[in-house]
Write a protein that holds these residues in place. Structure first.
Motif, short mmCIF file in Angstrom:
data_model
loop_
_atom_site.label_atom_id
_atom_site.label_comp_id
_atom_site.label_asym_id
_atom_site.label_seq_id
_atom_site.Cartn_x
_atom_site.Cartn_y
_atom_site.Cartn_z
N LYS A 261 0.82 -1.21 0.00
CA LYS A 261 0.00 0.00 0.00
C LYS A 261 0.86 1.26 0.00
CE LYS A 261 -4.22 -1.66 2.33
NZ LYS A 261 -5.04 -1.54 3.56
N ARG A 262 2.03 1.16 0.63
CA ARG A 262 2.85 2.36 0.84
C ARG A 262 4.14 2.35 0.04
NH1 ARG A 262 3.14 3.28 7.25
NH2 ARG A 262 4.05 5.22 6.48
N ARG A 263 4.23 1.48 -0.97
CA ARG A 263 5.51 1.34 -1.67
C ARG A 263 5.88 2.57 -2.48
NH1 ARG A 263 3.68 -3.32 -6.05
NH2 ARG A 263 2.31 -2.00 -7.33
N LYS A 264 4.89 3.42 -2.80
CA LYS A 264 5.19 4.62 -3.59
C LYS A 264 5.93 5.66 -2.76
CE LYS A 264 1.29 4.21 -6.81
NZ LYS A 264 0.08 4.88 -7.36
N GLU A 265 5.85 5.56 -1.43
CA GLU A 265 6.46 6.59 -0.57
C GLU A 265 7.95 6.70 -0.82
OE1 GLU A 265 5.42 5.68 3.42
OE2 GLU A 265 3.28 6.07 3.15
N GLU A 266 8.63 5.55 -0.90
CA GLU A 266 10.08 5.59 -1.12
C GLU A 266 10.41 6.17 -2.48
OE1 GLU A 266 8.59 2.58 -0.03
OE2 GLU A 266 8.99 3.21 2.03
N ALA A 267 9.60 5.82 -3.50
CA ALA A 267 9.84 6.34 -4.85
C ALA A 267 9.70 7.86 -4.89
CB ALA A 267 8.88 5.68 -5.85
N ILE A 268 8.68 8.38 -4.21
CA ILE A 268 8.49 9.83 -4.15
C ILE A 268 9.64 10.50 -3.44
CG2 ILE A 268 7.04 11.65 -3.18
CD1 ILE A 268 4.64 9.76 -3.62
N PHE A 291 8.15 -8.47 2.73
CA PHE A 291 8.27 -7.67 1.52
C PHE A 291 8.29 -8.64 0.34
CE2 PHE A 291 10.09 -5.14 4.91
CZ PHE A 291 9.49 -3.90 4.72
N ASP A 292 7.21 -8.67 -0.43
CA ASP A 292 7.09 -9.69 -1.47
C ASP A 292 7.72 -9.23 -2.79
OD1 ASP A 292 5.26 -7.93 -2.56
OD2 ASP A 292 3.51 -9.10 -1.98
N SER A 293 7.65 -10.10 -3.79
CA SER A 293 8.29 -9.80 -5.08
C SER A 293 7.65 -8.59 -5.75
CB SER A 293 8.17 -11.01 -6.01
OG SER A 293 8.91 -12.10 -5.49
N GLY A 294 6.35 -8.39 -5.53
CA GLY A 294 5.69 -7.21 -6.10
C GLY A 294 6.28 -5.92 -5.56
N TYR A 295 6.51 -5.90 -4.25
CA TYR A 295 7.13 -4.72 -3.62
C TYR A 295 8.54 -4.52 -4.14
CZ TYR A 295 9.07 -1.68 0.01
OH TYR A 295 9.71 -0.65 0.68
N LEU A 296 9.33 -5.60 -4.13
CA LEU A 296 10.72 -5.49 -4.56
C LEU A 296 10.82 -5.07 -6.01
CD1 LEU A 296 12.18 -8.70 -2.85
CD2 LEU A 296 12.17 -6.36 -1.97
N GLY A 297 9.96 -5.63 -6.86
CA GLY A 297 9.99 -5.27 -8.27
C GLY A 297 9.67 -3.81 -8.50
N TYR A 298 8.72 -3.29 -7.73
CA TYR A 298 8.36 -1.87 -7.84
C TYR A 298 9.55 -0.99 -7.45
CZ TYR A 298 5.77 2.50 -7.31
OH TYR A 298 5.35 3.80 -7.44
N GLU A 299 10.17 -1.29 -6.33
CA GLU A 299 11.30 -0.47 -5.87
C GLU A 299 12.47 -0.57 -6.86
OE1 GLU A 299 10.76 1.55 -3.62
OE2 GLU A 299 8.97 0.69 -2.69
N ALA A 301 12.32 -1.10 -10.06
CA ALA A 301 11.98 -0.32 -11.24
C ALA A 301 12.18 1.17 -11.03
CB ALA A 301 10.52 -0.61 -11.64
N GLU A 302 12.09 1.61 -9.76
CA GLU A 302 12.31 3.03 -9.43
C GLU A 302 13.78 3.33 -9.16
OE1 GLU A 302 10.14 5.44 -9.56
OE2 GLU A 302 8.44 4.13 -10.08
N GLY A 303 14.64 2.33 -9.36
CA GLY A 303 16.07 2.53 -9.15
C GLY A 303 16.48 2.50 -7.70
N ILE A 304 15.70 1.83 -6.85
CA ILE A 304 15.99 1.75 -5.42
C ILE A 304 16.48 0.35 -5.09
CG2 ILE A 304 15.04 1.95 -3.09
CD1 ILE A 304 12.93 3.87 -4.22
N ASP A 305 17.66 0.27 -4.50
CA ASP A 305 18.24 -1.01 -4.09
C ASP A 305 17.99 -1.21 -2.61
OD1 ASP A 305 19.62 -3.39 -4.34
OD2 ASP A 305 21.38 -2.49 -5.28
N TRP A 306 18.42 -2.37 -2.09
CA TRP A 306 18.16 -2.67 -0.68
C TRP A 306 19.17 -3.65 -0.10
CZ3 TRP A 306 14.87 -4.05 -4.68
CH2 TRP A 306 14.85 -5.42 -5.02
N VAL A 307 19.19 -3.67 1.24
CA VAL A 307 19.96 -4.66 2.01
C VAL A 307 18.97 -5.36 2.93
CG1 VAL A 307 21.67 -4.95 3.84
CG2 VAL A 307 22.15 -3.40 1.94
N TRP A 308 19.03 -6.69 2.95
CA TRP A 308 18.22 -7.45 3.89
C TRP A 308 18.91 -7.48 5.25
CZ3 TRP A 308 13.45 -8.81 2.50
CH2 TRP A 308 13.15 -8.98 1.14
N GLU A 309 18.15 -7.35 6.30
CA GLU A 309 18.77 -7.36 7.62
C GLU A 309 19.45 -8.69 7.92
OE1 GLU A 309 17.79 -6.32 12.30
OE2 GLU A 309 16.30 -5.90 10.75
#
Length: 320
Positions: A261-268, A291-299, A301-309
């Protein structure tokens, strides 16, 4: 080069490990966090009861002097009423109620006469709806015993904590995530700098890091300036003074629904940062939980990478 965003073949195994990691933490620590908050909340409720003479003196004068009791009074009714419901029932200014609950003050721009009139309406609604089963002395007129008062305070505290259960767990998780990052950095020679006035992410020295640092950005063509809060800001040891630090947003989730629901916040947020500081600014997520594949795919696509704890050592791949 991306670290995790370009490796979808690893996403599902990482998602499973992250969910397991979160669930182990939740089962071990979340009840403690909830219990500690419940104890503190019970004390606050007992204090509110004392200030209102055990709910026999809910007056405009008391509410004006102690605006912080209003959330507690809302949970002392039958049924408990939400903030917006109280505003509607009493027909009072939303600004007044929000000031009382969020800033523990009376609206500074309202006239004293209007404030008293509005507080009288609130007092009448609370008094009319007070839960007589929890506060039997309001009906029988007898002086309550200490045991009765404590029992009533505990029930109201449970109601308050029930409404705040998710934030309680989320805040405990955030504290743990930041503590984990701090320990990892300090073991590698980094120094923590307390945020505050005068600390700018652009002037941090190599080998330093800070938490909850505000980064100013201009909006609407420079007409408006706002601060974007960043959970962790790290200036890598090997960076030059002119390099921008690494920005990290700590994210945790106990289910799959809210993150999507809130995945757009990081992109903005990252779009605003890039617009103000250029495409060289580095912004990543620190993820734990659902955080499922839909969330990860969205981020991704916005050029946002991540580290898993559960794989925090990946921070080193970002030059930290």
């Amino acid at each position: 080069m991306p670290v995790n965003a370009d490796k979808p073949h690893l996403w599902k195994p990482d998602i499973a490990q992250s969910v397991d990691f979160y669930n182990r933490w939740f089962m071990q620590f979340a009840p403690t966090a909830y219990r500690d908050t419940r104890i503190a909340t019970t004390i606050s409720v007992e204090s509110a009861l004392a200030r209102t003479a055990n709910l026999t003196n809910i007056t405009p004068a008391v509410l004006r002097q102690h605006p912080e009791v209003l959330p507690i009074l809302r949970m002392a009714t039958a049924p408990p009423i939400a903030r917006d419901r109280l505003i509607g029932l009493a027909g009072v200014s939303p600004n007044l109620v929000k000031n009382m609950e969020e800033k523990q003050r009376i609206s500074p721009r309202m006239s004293s006469t209007l404030v008293d009139a509005e507080l009288q309406k609130i007092s009448q609604i609370i008094a009319r709806l007070t839960d007589k089963d929890i506060f039997p002395w309001l009906e029988n007129g007898l002086e309550p015993t200490d045991t009765q008062v404590h029992r009533a305070a505990t029930i109201v505290a449970d109601r308050l904590c029930g409404a705040l259960a998710d934030p309680i767990v989320r805040n405990a998780q955030e504290r743990r995530q930041l503590a984990t990052i701090r320990q990892w950095l300090e073991q590698r020679g980094y120094s923590y700098i307390r945020g505050g006035a005068g600390l700018s992410f652009q002037t941090m020295q190599p080998g330093t890091f800070s938490f909850r640092l505000n980064i100013p950005v201009s909006l609407q063509g420079g007409i408006k300036q706002v601060n974007i809060p960043i959970d962790t800001v790290i200036k890598p040891l090997q960076s030059s003074p002119s390099d921008l630090p690494l920005l990290i947003e700590a994210k945790s989730a106990g289910d799959y629904t809210n993150p999507n629901k809130r995945r757009k916040e990081e992109a903005i947020k990252v779009a605003q940062l890039r617009l103000n500081y250029g495409n060289n600014i580095r912004f990543i997520l620190f993820l734990c939980g659902y955080f499922d594949s839909g969330y990860l795919g969205y981020e991704a696509a916005e050029g946002i990478d991540w580290v898993w704890e559960h794989r925090i050592d990946d921070l080193a791949l970002f030059g930290v």
